[in-house]
Design a protein around this motif. Sequence first.
Motif, PDB file in Angstrom:
ATOM      1  N   ARG A   5     -61.396  11.654 -12.379  1.00  0.00           N
ATOM      2  CA  ARG A   5     -62.134  10.485 -11.907  1.00  0.00           C
ATOM      3  C   ARG A   5     -63.131  10.854 -10.810  1.00  0.00           C
ATOM      4  N   GLU A   6     -62.789  11.827  -9.947  1.00  0.00           N
ATOM      5  CA  GLU A   6     -63.716  12.209  -8.895  1.00  0.00           C
ATOM      6  C   GLU A   6     -64.932  12.943  -9.472  1.00  0.00           C
ATOM      7  N   CYS A   7     -64.696  13.797 -10.457  1.00  0.00           N
ATOM      8  CA  CYS A   7     -65.812  14.488 -11.115  1.00  0.00           C
ATOM      9  C   CYS A   7     -66.697  13.500 -11.864  1.00  0.00           C
ATOM     10  N   LEU A   8     -66.073  12.572 -12.569  1.00  0.00           N
ATOM     11  CA  LEU A   8     -66.826  11.580 -13.329  1.00  0.00           C
ATOM     12  C   LEU A   8     -67.632  10.686 -12.403  1.00  0.00           C
ATOM     13  N   ALA A   9     -67.028  10.267 -11.300  1.00  0.00           N
ATOM     14  CA  ALA A   9     -67.726   9.399 -10.354  1.00  0.00           C
ATOM     15  C   ALA A   9     -68.970  10.079  -9.808  1.00  0.00           C
ATOM     16  N   GLU A  10     -68.841  11.324  -9.409  1.00  0.00           N
ATOM     17  CA  GLU A  10     -69.983  12.033  -8.844  1.00  0.00           C
ATOM     18  C   GLU A  10     -71.081  12.243  -9.889  1.00  0.00           C
ATOM     19  N   CYS A  11     -70.680  12.578 -11.107  1.00  0.00           N
ATOM     20  CA  CYS A  11     -71.668  12.809 -12.169  1.00  0.00           C
ATOM     21  C   CYS A  11     -72.418  11.530 -12.533  1.00  0.00           C
ATOM     22  N   LEU A  12     -71.729  10.396 -12.520  1.00  0.00           N
ATOM     23  CA  LEU A  12     -72.398   9.124 -12.825  1.00  0.00           C
ATOM     24  C   LEU A  12     -73.485   8.825 -11.806  1.00  0.00           C
ATOM     25  N   VAL A  13     -73.189   9.092 -10.531  1.00  0.00           N
ATOM     26  CA  VAL A  13     -74.180   8.865  -9.487  1.00  0.00           C
ATOM     27  C   VAL A  13     -75.340   9.847  -9.628  1.00  0.00           C
ATOM     28  N   LEU A  14     -75.029  11.097  -9.897  1.00  0.00           N
ATOM     29  CA  LEU A  14     -76.057  12.121 -10.043  1.00  0.00           C
ATOM     30  C   LEU A  14     -76.991  11.835 -11.215  1.00  0.00           C
ATOM     31  N   HIS A  15     -76.495  11.145 -12.225  1.00  0.00           N
ATOM     32  CA  HIS A  15     -77.315  10.842 -13.402  1.00  0.00           C
ATOM     33  C   HIS A  15     -77.950   9.453 -13.324  1.00  0.00           C
ATOM     34  N   GLY A  16     -78.037   8.909 -12.124  1.00  0.00           N
ATOM     35  CA  GLY A  16     -78.851   7.719 -11.920  1.00  0.00           C
ATOM     36  C   GLY A  16     -78.203   6.396 -12.247  1.00  0.00           C
ATOM     37  N   LEU A  17     -76.921   6.247 -11.976  1.00  0.00           N
ATOM     38  CA  LEU A  17     -76.255   4.971 -12.257  1.00  0.00           C
ATOM     39  C   LEU A  17     -76.915   3.832 -11.489  1.00  0.00           C
ATOM     40  N   GLY A  18     -77.319   4.113 -10.247  1.00  0.00           N
ATOM     41  CA  GLY A  18     -78.034   3.097  -9.477  1.00  0.00           C
ATOM     42  C   GLY A  18     -77.150   2.180  -8.676  1.00  0.00           C
ATOM     43  N   SER A  19     -75.875   2.466  -8.565  1.00  0.00           N
ATOM     44  CA  SER A  19     -74.976   1.653  -7.746  1.00  0.00           C
ATOM     45  C   SER A  19     -73.822   2.512  -7.265  1.00  0.00           C
ATOM     46  N   GLU A  20     -73.085   2.009  -6.307  1.00  0.00           N
ATOM     47  CA  GLU A  20     -71.944   2.753  -5.797  1.00  0.00           C
ATOM     48  C   GLU A  20     -70.849   2.851  -6.858  1.00  0.00           C
ATOM     49  N   VAL A  21     -70.062   3.911  -6.773  1.00  0.00           N
ATOM     50  CA  VAL A  21     -68.919   4.090  -7.665  1.00  0.00           C
ATOM     51  C   VAL A  21     -67.654   4.108  -6.821  1.00  0.00           C
TER      52      VAL A  21
END
Length: 264
Positions: A50-66
């Motif tokens: 979950r920590e890896c996924l959370a960081e990757c989502l932000v890095l790929h431009g999710l546009g909101s906090e995770v």
Amino acid sequence: MNSVALSYNNTALRLPVLSVSSPDEATNGARDNTLAGSALLLLDNRTLDRECLAECLVLHGLGSEVLAFGSVSEWRSNKDLHPPVAAILLNIGGRKVTDPSNTSEITDLVTEFGPTPVVVLSDLDELAQILKALECGVRGYIPSSIGFDICVQAVNLARAGGTFVPASSILSTRQITVAAGEVSRPLGGMFTQRQEDVIRALRRGKANKIIAYELNLRESTVKVHIRNIMKKLKATNRTEVAYKLSDMFPVEFGELEKSGLPQH
């Protein structure tokens, strides 16, 4: 250069929106302001995943906090410390949605957070799992075989009111079905294989005695099949059987017509 600030709060990993210095900074800033005060709740009981996924989502431009938590109960005990949840991403890994315990978990999540969209991330891309998840009320089913960019788009699509379903999974299932010859049973969900054989013969206007001969059955057995078919269709005679089948399954009978079987 992109930068990600990490801060831990109990079991949660909170990842703010990326700070980006680029010519498009003004555009990104407007998008971030739109999403301010809302976050993606990521649920996964596997800490590293979950920590890896959370960081990757932000890095790929999710546009909101995770907000990454191991369970929804952990989030509840800390929810006052975090912004409102705009969407939920439930990572079930290799678990099957069709298992009763998982079905119950997803349904409860959809019920509790509705109308906030719930999206499932899974290692499985079977059509049965996708359909079951949609039946539970999720707004997206993301197989782990896709890239992060598509994952981000799928989450944002759910937030915008859409539903994401992987077309590749549906198409691959269709190909397997065709290869297995299951297309030859267009009515398989309602009738048995033998009943379908009788239906095809009925639609060609054959008498019971001929049907029995061609299918290597007793004529009395053919009559039983016809009665059962009529019962399922609530039909009173053979003509009504043909009419109701054509009306209920126009696509399926289009396939029968292609195979050279005449229609009334």
